[in-house]
Design a protein around this motif. Structure first.
Motif, mmCIF file in Angstrom:
data_model
loop_
_atom_site.group_PDB
_atom_site.id
_atom_site.type_symbol
_atom_site.label_atom_id
_atom_site.label_comp_id
_atom_site.label_asym_id
_atom_site.label_seq_id
_atom_site.Cartn_x
_atom_site.Cartn_y
_atom_site.Cartn_z
ATOM 1 N N PHE A 55 0.835 -1.184 0.000
ATOM 2 C CA PHE A 55 0.000 0.000 0.000
ATOM 3 C C PHE A 55 0.877 1.243 0.000
ATOM 4 O O PHE A 55 2.022 1.195 0.433
ATOM 5 C CB PHE A 55 -0.892 0.033 1.260
ATOM 6 C CG PHE A 55 -1.767 -1.174 1.394
ATOM 7 C CD1 PHE A 55 -2.999 -1.211 0.780
ATOM 8 C CD2 PHE A 55 -1.347 -2.281 2.113
ATOM 9 C CE1 PHE A 55 -3.811 -2.329 0.895
ATOM 10 C CE2 PHE A 55 -2.144 -3.403 2.234
ATOM 11 C CZ PHE A 55 -3.380 -3.418 1.620
ATOM 12 N N ILE A 56 0.316 2.337 -0.459
ATOM 13 C CA ILE A 56 0.993 3.617 -0.318
ATOM 14 C C ILE A 56 0.875 3.998 1.150
ATOM 15 O O ILE A 56 -0.224 4.119 1.674
ATOM 16 C CB ILE A 56 0.366 4.676 -1.240
ATOM 17 C CG1 ILE A 56 0.686 4.313 -2.689
ATOM 18 C CG2 ILE A 56 0.871 6.064 -0.888
ATOM 19 C CD1 ILE A 56 0.087 5.225 -3.712
ATOM 20 N N GLY A 57 2.016 4.140 1.804
ATOM 21 C CA GLY A 57 2.045 4.364 3.248
ATOM 22 C C GLY A 57 2.003 5.824 3.645
ATOM 23 O O GLY A 57 2.802 6.271 4.463
ATOM 24 N N ALA A 58 1.092 6.574 3.068
ATOM 25 C CA ALA A 58 0.913 7.987 3.406
ATOM 26 C C ALA A 58 -0.579 8.247 3.532
ATOM 27 O O ALA A 58 -1.362 7.716 2.745
ATOM 28 C CB ALA A 58 1.515 8.880 2.317
ATOM 29 N N PRO A 59 -0.985 9.042 4.511
ATOM 30 C CA PRO A 59 -2.408 9.369 4.642
ATOM 31 C C PRO A 59 -2.908 10.072 3.373
ATOM 32 O O PRO A 59 -2.209 10.911 2.810
ATOM 33 C CB PRO A 59 -2.468 10.322 5.835
ATOM 34 C CG PRO A 59 -1.193 10.083 6.580
ATOM 35 C CD PRO A 59 -0.184 9.670 5.564
ATOM 36 N N MET A 60 -4.093 9.689 2.940
ATOM 37 C CA MET A 60 -4.698 10.292 1.757
ATOM 38 C C MET A 60 -6.028 10.925 2.114
ATOM 39 O O MET A 60 -6.751 10.416 2.964
ATOM 40 C CB MET A 60 -4.923 9.218 0.687
ATOM 41 C CG MET A 60 -3.651 8.735 0.070
ATOM 42 S SD MET A 60 -3.945 7.472 -1.153
ATOM 43 C CE MET A 60 -3.352 6.057 -0.251
ATOM 44 N N LYS A 61 -6.313 12.019 1.453
ATOM 45 C CA LYS A 61 -7.584 12.704 1.664
ATOM 46 C C LYS A 61 -8.368 12.664 0.358
ATOM 47 O O LYS A 61 -7.868 13.080 -0.687
ATOM 48 C CB LYS A 61 -7.347 14.153 2.083
ATOM 49 C CG LYS A 61 -8.616 14.901 2.356
ATOM 50 C CD LYS A 61 -8.354 16.307 2.830
ATOM 51 C CE LYS A 61 -9.680 17.003 3.049
ATOM 52 N NZ LYS A 61 -9.486 18.386 3.445
ATOM 53 N N ASP A 62 -9.583 12.144 0.427
ATOM 54 C CA ASP A 62 -10.438 12.072 -0.748
ATOM 55 C C ASP A 62 -10.989 13.469 -1.031
ATOM 56 O O ASP A 62 -11.570 14.107 -0.156
ATOM 57 C CB ASP A 62 -11.583 11.089 -0.495
ATOM 58 C CG ASP A 62 -12.328 10.714 -1.750
ATOM 59 O OD1 ASP A 62 -12.444 11.563 -2.659
ATOM 60 O OD2 ASP A 62 -12.781 9.565 -1.832
ATOM 61 N N THR A 63 -10.797 13.947 -2.260
ATOM 62 C CA THR A 63 -11.249 15.290 -2.618
ATOM 63 C C THR A 63 -12.737 15.339 -2.952
ATOM 64 O O THR A 63 -13.300 16.416 -3.071
ATOM 65 C CB THR A 63 -10.474 15.811 -3.842
ATOM 66 O OG1 THR A 63 -10.814 14.993 -4.978
ATOM 67 C CG2 THR A 63 -8.975 15.818 -3.601
ATOM 68 N N GLY A 64 -13.348 14.167 -3.173
ATOM 69 C CA GLY A 64 -14.751 14.129 -3.553
ATOM 70 C C GLY A 64 -14.962 14.286 -5.047
ATOM 71 O O GLY A 64 -16.089 14.370 -5.516
ATOM 72 N N ARG A 65 -13.884 14.316 -5.813
ATOM 73 C CA ARG A 65 -14.011 14.450 -7.268
ATOM 74 C C ARG A 65 -13.180 13.396 -8.015
ATOM 75 O O ARG A 65 -12.667 13.646 -9.100
ATOM 76 C CB ARG A 65 -13.662 15.863 -7.713
ATOM 77 C CG ARG A 65 -12.297 16.336 -7.325
ATOM 78 C CD ARG A 65 -12.039 17.772 -7.844
ATOM 79 N NE ARG A 65 -10.696 18.161 -7.544
ATOM 80 C CZ ARG A 65 -10.305 18.810 -6.470
ATOM 81 N NH1 ARG A 65 -11.193 19.173 -5.555
ATOM 82 N NH2 ARG A 65 -9.048 19.132 -6.281
ATOM 83 N N GLY A 66 -13.032 12.225 -7.383
ATOM 84 C CA GLY A 66 -12.323 11.129 -8.027
ATOM 85 C C GLY A 66 -10.818 11.167 -7.853
ATOM 86 O O GLY A 66 -10.099 10.470 -8.556
ATOM 87 N N THR A 67 -10.361 11.979 -6.898
ATOM 88 C CA THR A 67 -8.925 12.089 -6.650
ATOM 89 C C THR A 67 -8.635 12.079 -5.152
ATOM 90 O O THR A 67 -9.518 12.335 -4.328
ATOM 91 C CB THR A 67 -8.324 13.377 -7.253
ATOM 92 O OG1 THR A 67 -8.934 14.519 -6.640
ATOM 93 C CG2 THR A 67 -8.509 13.433 -8.761
ATOM 94 N N PHE A 68 -7.379 11.786 -4.830
ATOM 95 C CA PHE A 68 -6.865 11.890 -3.468
ATOM 96 C C PHE A 68 -5.752 12.920 -3.455
ATOM 97 O O PHE A 68 -5.067 13.115 -4.463
ATOM 98 C CB PHE A 68 -6.213 10.569 -3.016
ATOM 99 C CG PHE A 68 -7.158 9.428 -2.826
ATOM 100 C CD1 PHE A 68 -8.082 9.422 -1.788
ATOM 101 C CD2 PHE A 68 -7.099 8.322 -3.666
ATOM 102 C CE1 PHE A 68 -8.928 8.343 -1.603
ATOM 103 C CE2 PHE A 68 -7.941 7.240 -3.488
ATOM 104 C CZ PHE A 68 -8.860 7.253 -2.452
ATOM 105 N N THR A 69 -5.529 13.544 -2.296
ATOM 106 C CA THR A 69 -4.302 14.304 -2.075
ATOM 107 C C THR A 69 -3.485 13.529 -1.050
ATOM 108 O O THR A 69 -4.036 12.862 -0.171
ATOM 109 C CB THR A 69 -4.566 15.737 -1.578
ATOM 110 O OG1 THR A 69 -5.323 15.687 -0.370
ATOM 111 C CG2 THR A 69 -5.293 16.565 -2.625
ATOM 112 N N LEU A 70 -2.167 13.586 -1.213
ATOM 113 C CA LEU A 70 -1.263 12.949 -0.269
ATOM 114 C C LEU A 70 0.049 13.709 -0.264
ATOM 115 O O LEU A 70 0.400 14.383 -1.230
ATOM 116 C CB LEU A 70 -1.041 11.477 -0.595
ATOM 117 C CG LEU A 70 -0.323 11.125 -1.883
ATOM 118 C CD1 LEU A 70 0.403 9.800 -1.696
ATOM 119 C CD2 LEU A 70 -1.311 10.997 -3.019
ATOM 120 N N ALA A 71 0.749 13.604 0.859
ATOM 121 C CA ALA A 71 2.012 14.330 1.023
ATOM 122 C C ALA A 71 3.155 13.346 1.227
ATOM 123 O O ALA A 71 2.964 12.234 1.717
ATOM 124 C CB ALA A 71 1.921 15.276 2.215
ATOM 125 N N GLY A 72 4.334 13.779 0.855
ATOM 126 C CA GLY A 72 5.533 12.963 1.021
ATOM 127 C C GLY A 72 6.776 13.810 0.876
ATOM 128 O O GLY A 72 6.707 15.039 0.845
#
Length: 109
Positions: A55-72
């Motif tokens: 898995f991608i080991g970074a917290p993801m936030k669902d934008t509600g438009r078919g995408t996630f944001t994540l930081a690294g």
């Protein structure tokens, strides 16, 4: 850092959000630049390219438009960036690769 391409999607133009595995045991995520430092936006479908049982080991936030944001960790090393096909609105980050761990019990059938 050596990269191995896993998949891409989200745009019909040249470079588009992409996922790579690294020889450092991590993932490199190429995504759309956001207004937050070291944060990218990627389409949901990109997660389907993760290696089996990882898995991608970074917290993801669902934008509600078919995408996630994540930081690294921002990728700025020239020798790494030269391996990518970055569009003008994209950046790359490195995130941990997490292995799946089984926490259940097997049925005794």
């Amino acid at each position: 850092m050596r990269l191995r391409f896993l998949g891409k999607g989200g745009s019909d133009l040249g470079g588009c959000p992409s996922l790579y595995t690294t020889d450092h045991g991590s993932y490199l995520v190429q995504g759309w630049e956001t207004d937050r430092p070291a944060t990218v936006e990627i389409p949901h479908l990109l997660l389907g390219y993760a290696e089996p049982d990882t898995f991608i080991g970074a917290p993801m936030k669902d934008t509600g438009r078919g995408t996630f944001t994540l930081a690294g960790r921002p990728v700025a090393e020239r020798e790494i960036l030269e391996q990518l096909d970055l569009a003008s609105d994209e950046v790359a980050i490195e995130v941990p690769k997490t292995r799946r761990t089984f926490y259940g019990a097997l049925s005794s059938a």
